[in-house]
Write an enzyme that holds these catalytic residues in place. Structure first.
Site, mmCIF file in Angstrom:
data_model
loop_
_atom_site.group_PDB
_atom_site.id
_atom_site.type_symbol
_atom_site.label_atom_id
_atom_site.label_comp_id
_atom_site.label_asym_id
_atom_site.label_seq_id
_atom_site.Cartn_x
_atom_site.Cartn_y
_atom_site.Cartn_z
ATOM 1 N N PHE A 158 0.866 -1.127 0.098
ATOM 2 C CA PHE A 158 -0.042 0.124 0.104
ATOM 3 C C PHE A 158 0.846 1.288 -0.095
ATOM 4 O O PHE A 158 0.812 2.085 -0.980
ATOM 5 C CB PHE A 158 -0.868 -0.191 1.239
ATOM 6 C CG PHE A 158 -1.741 1.212 1.580
ATOM 7 C CD1 PHE A 158 -2.305 1.908 0.677
ATOM 8 C CD2 PHE A 158 -1.695 1.382 2.799
ATOM 9 C CE1 PHE A 158 -2.878 3.086 0.917
ATOM 10 C CE2 PHE A 158 -2.374 2.685 3.207
ATOM 11 C CZ PHE A 158 -2.987 3.522 2.440
ATOM 12 N N THR A 196 3.682 -11.141 -1.118
ATOM 13 C CA THR A 196 2.782 -11.781 -0.159
ATOM 14 C C THR A 196 1.564 -11.588 -0.530
ATOM 15 O O THR A 196 1.287 -10.928 -1.380
ATOM 16 C CB THR A 196 3.278 -11.292 1.300
ATOM 17 O OG1 THR A 196 2.769 -10.099 1.321
ATOM 18 C CG2 THR A 196 4.747 -11.530 1.594
ATOM 19 N N LEU A 255 10.209 -0.600 3.322
ATOM 20 C CA LEU A 255 8.949 -0.707 3.957
ATOM 21 C C LEU A 255 8.481 -2.078 4.026
ATOM 22 O O LEU A 255 7.632 -2.410 4.664
ATOM 23 C CB LEU A 255 8.127 0.029 2.927
ATOM 24 C CG LEU A 255 8.321 1.645 2.674
ATOM 25 C CD1 LEU A 255 8.879 1.769 1.763
ATOM 26 C CD2 LEU A 255 7.020 2.364 2.666
ATOM 27 N N ALA A 308 7.214 -5.396 5.259
ATOM 28 C CA ALA A 308 7.024 -5.964 6.651
ATOM 29 C C ALA A 308 5.565 -6.408 6.558
ATOM 30 O O ALA A 308 4.702 -6.379 5.721
ATOM 31 C CB ALA A 308 6.668 -4.572 7.482
ATOM 32 N N THR A 336 6.275 2.945 12.274
ATOM 33 C CA THR A 336 5.007 3.154 12.885
ATOM 34 C C THR A 336 4.997 3.809 14.231
ATOM 35 O O THR A 336 5.729 3.454 14.975
ATOM 36 C CB THR A 336 4.167 1.902 12.760
ATOM 37 O OG1 THR A 336 2.781 2.272 13.632
ATOM 38 C CG2 THR A 336 4.587 0.720 13.730
ATOM 39 N N ASP A 337 3.931 4.608 14.543
ATOM 40 C CA ASP A 337 3.620 5.277 15.668
ATOM 41 C C ASP A 337 3.265 4.143 16.700
ATOM 42 O O ASP A 337 3.345 4.469 17.932
ATOM 43 C CB ASP A 337 2.818 6.475 15.811
ATOM 44 C CG ASP A 337 1.063 6.102 15.519
ATOM 45 O OD1 ASP A 337 1.242 4.758 14.873
ATOM 46 O OD2 ASP A 337 0.329 6.892 15.472
ATOM 47 N N GLU A 338 2.563 2.933 16.305
ATOM 48 C CA GLU A 338 2.359 2.004 17.363
ATOM 49 C C GLU A 338 3.630 1.651 18.207
ATOM 50 O O GLU A 338 3.015 0.943 19.271
ATOM 51 C CB GLU A 338 1.697 0.750 16.580
ATOM 52 C CG GLU A 338 0.406 1.112 15.482
ATOM 53 C CD GLU A 338 -0.388 0.027 14.992
ATOM 54 O OE1 GLU A 338 -0.256 -1.080 15.650
ATOM 55 O OE2 GLU A 338 -0.805 0.609 13.986
ATOM 56 N N TYR A 367 2.700 -7.123 16.308
ATOM 57 C CA TYR A 367 3.049 -6.158 15.261
ATOM 58 C C TYR A 367 4.130 -5.121 15.621
ATOM 59 O O TYR A 367 4.991 -4.981 15.165
ATOM 60 C CB TYR A 367 1.835 -5.854 14.517
ATOM 61 C CG TYR A 367 2.248 -4.552 13.536
ATOM 62 C CD1 TYR A 367 2.896 -4.800 12.337
ATOM 63 C CD2 TYR A 367 1.649 -3.296 13.916
ATOM 64 C CE1 TYR A 367 3.199 -3.791 11.493
ATOM 65 C CE2 TYR A 367 2.037 -2.093 12.945
ATOM 66 C CZ TYR A 367 2.869 -2.529 11.907
ATOM 67 O OH TYR A 367 3.171 -1.407 11.203
ATOM 68 N N SER A 407 7.358 -5.963 17.063
ATOM 69 C CA SER A 407 8.514 -6.620 15.835
ATOM 70 C C SER A 407 8.934 -5.301 15.267
ATOM 71 O O SER A 407 9.879 -5.288 15.100
ATOM 72 C CB SER A 407 7.818 -7.590 14.934
ATOM 73 O OG SER A 407 6.866 -6.897 14.208
ATOM 74 N N LYS A 408 7.898 -4.272 15.023
ATOM 75 C CA LYS A 408 8.433 -2.764 14.496
ATOM 76 C C LYS A 408 9.342 -2.200 15.496
ATOM 77 O O LYS A 408 10.456 -1.711 14.967
ATOM 78 C CB LYS A 408 7.417 -2.154 13.985
ATOM 79 C CG LYS A 408 6.549 -2.591 12.934
ATOM 80 C CD LYS A 408 7.133 -2.726 11.720
ATOM 81 C CE LYS A 408 7.834 -1.437 11.016
ATOM 82 N NZ LYS A 408 8.069 -1.395 9.486
ATOM 83 N N LYS A 446 -8.216 -3.790 5.730
ATOM 84 C CA LYS A 446 -7.740 -2.613 6.696
ATOM 85 C C LYS A 446 -9.197 -1.974 6.906
ATOM 86 O O LYS A 446 -10.013 -1.961 6.071
ATOM 87 C CB LYS A 446 -6.550 -1.917 6.289
ATOM 88 C CG LYS A 446 -5.437 -2.486 6.311
ATOM 89 C CD LYS A 446 -4.496 -2.733 7.369
ATOM 90 C CE LYS A 446 -3.434 -3.721 6.916
ATOM 91 N NZ LYS A 446 -2.256 -3.084 6.791
ATOM 92 N N GLY A 455 -5.968 -6.335 23.684
ATOM 93 C CA GLY A 455 -4.602 -5.465 23.686
ATOM 94 C C GLY A 455 -5.001 -4.266 22.885
ATOM 95 O O GLY A 455 -4.155 -3.524 22.564
ATOM 96 N N HIS A 456 -6.233 -3.818 22.301
ATOM 97 C CA HIS A 456 -6.622 -2.704 21.539
ATOM 98 C C HIS A 456 -5.978 -1.345 21.986
ATOM 99 O O HIS A 456 -6.547 -0.727 23.017
ATOM 100 C CB HIS A 456 -7.920 -2.555 21.200
ATOM 101 C CG HIS A 456 -8.192 -1.953 19.777
ATOM 102 N ND1 HIS A 456 -9.514 -2.012 19.234
ATOM 103 C CD2 HIS A 456 -7.419 -1.266 18.736
ATOM 104 C CE1 HIS A 456 -9.422 -1.343 18.270
ATOM 105 N NE2 HIS A 456 -8.442 -0.852 17.974
#
Ligand code: NAD
Length: 346
Positions: free
Chosen positions: A11, A34, A79, A81, A130-132, A155, A158-159, A194, A287-288
């Site tokens: 994306f 993938t 990018l 991932a 990512t900001d996550e 996720y 791992s980032k 998504k 865990g949201h």
């Protein structure tokens, strides 16, 4: 400049590929293809003399060595991932292998190439994150480049690990790296697992629109073309060893975002109106994270970038694009896992 872009059939990577070619850069798109990839995303540049494609897996170090020595890039934009949080809950192993070990392989292949070229200061390894990785905010405050890491999903963990490796390769080996941590993206070519494409496509099909929990989670939405522009600016102007937080200045609760999309569909596809009758609250993601928001001051003040598209305008463009591009999204609905509820494992 010759840029090796990993994940360029996905994306965000495809938006970067399209913009980089339009700016006159030579682009080598490295992608394993993938389930999340689609070469149709880069069809508009597929015949350009500035564009080359290499199907390769970043878990395959030998393939990376071959690609670096064949193409001798001036810069890397990394990018590639595994990117879907719900899939990381059901199957974290792929996220460890691709996001951590794959990034390690990319760093080692890039370092060997950079050292063989005489360690040029102009080389860049730009890691897209990512900001996550910063965890979850309460009702106030924003993430910035000084926020401590606190990842909470497989996720984001791992980032976060991959970000640490990239910083370590700068401190230890002097590799000229730049990091960016961005908020949620949306726009054309977004894979239909998504939130935003799920809402549009379920509404179009008259199917329930799943909203996790009470829909009160807040995200800071950035139009993907604005992100691609920011990434190319950070690549060219970013200071080695520095990180940049990129955000849309567009915070929305999920439920408000979903209602806005329904209103746009009521206007553009009135046959199914009112589309918000399809909203269905479903069990929340474990865990949201409650809220993400970015303070993008460094991007604005040091690199002169700020988002150009408001979430109202971006959503309008995105809904229009999905209505006009059924031939793009229709075949993707048959891919493994699409349309199913994933990531509910306790
Ligand atoms: N989507 C967002 O909102 C967002 C926000 C901030 C940062 N990011 C980061 O941006 C990057 C791109 O995200 P996206 O949403 O475009 O992802 P995506 O899932 O749409 O695309 C990922 C691409 O990487 C490729 N890929 C996956 N594993 C690979 C492997 N082992 N070897 C080679 N290629 C592989 C896939 O084929 C796909 O083309 C990711 O690193 C992600 O963490 C995404």
């Amino acid at each position: 400049m010759k840029i090796l872009i990993t994940g360029g059939a996905g994306f965000i990577g495809s938006a970067v590929v399209r913009q980089a070619v339009a700016l006159g850069h030579h682009v080598v798109n490295l992608d394993a293809l993938t389930y999340a990839a689609n070469l149709a995303n880069v069809a508009s540049v597929g015949n350009s003399p500035l564009y080359q494609f290499e199907q390769a897996d970043i878990r395959d170090r030998a393939a990376l060595n071959r690609i670096f020595s064949t193409h001798k890039p001036d810069a890397v934009m990394h990018l590639a991932a595994e990117s879907h949080v719900d899939r990381s809950i059901d199957g974290p192993g792929d996220f460890i292998d691709t996001n951590i070990t794959g990034t390690f392989n990319m760093l080692e292949a890039a370092r060997a190439h950079w050292q063989a070229a005489g360690r040029p200061d102009t080389f860049r390894f730009h890691h897209i994150s990512t900001d996550e990785v910063f965890g979850s905010l309460g009702p106030t405050g924003q993430f910035d480049e000084t926020t401590p890491y606190d990842p909470r999903s497989p996720y984001s963990a791992s980032k976060a690990a991959s970000d640490h490796l990239v910083r370590a390769w700068h401190e230890t080996y002097g590799l000229p790296v730049v990091l960016t941590n961005c908020s949620n993206n949306y726009g054309p070519f977004h894979f239909p697992e998504k939130l935003i494409p799920v809402v549009i496509l379920n509404a179009l099909h008259g199917r329930p629109i799943p909203v996790y929990g009470k829909g009160e989670n807040v995200r800071d939405w950035l139009y993907v073309e604005d992100h691609a522009t920011a990434l190319l600016i950070a690549l060219e102007k970013g200071v080695p060893g520095r990180s940049y937080a990129i955000g849309g200045e567009n915070e929305r609760r999920n439920i408000d975002l979903v209602r806005t999309i329904c209103e746009l569909l009521d206007e553009m596809r009135p046959a199914g109106a009112p589309h918000d009758r399809l909203i269905s609250f479903v069990i929340d993601r474990p865990g949201h994270d409650a809220r993400y928001a970015i303070d993008p001051s460094r991007m604005r003040e040091e690199l002169g970038w700020r988002p150009s598209v408001t979430v109202e305008e971006g959503l309008r463009r995105t809904v229009r694009w999905y209505l006009d591009n059924e031939s793009w999204w229709r075949p993707l609905l048959d891919r493994q896992g699409v349309g199913q509820r994933l990531g509910t494992a306790p």
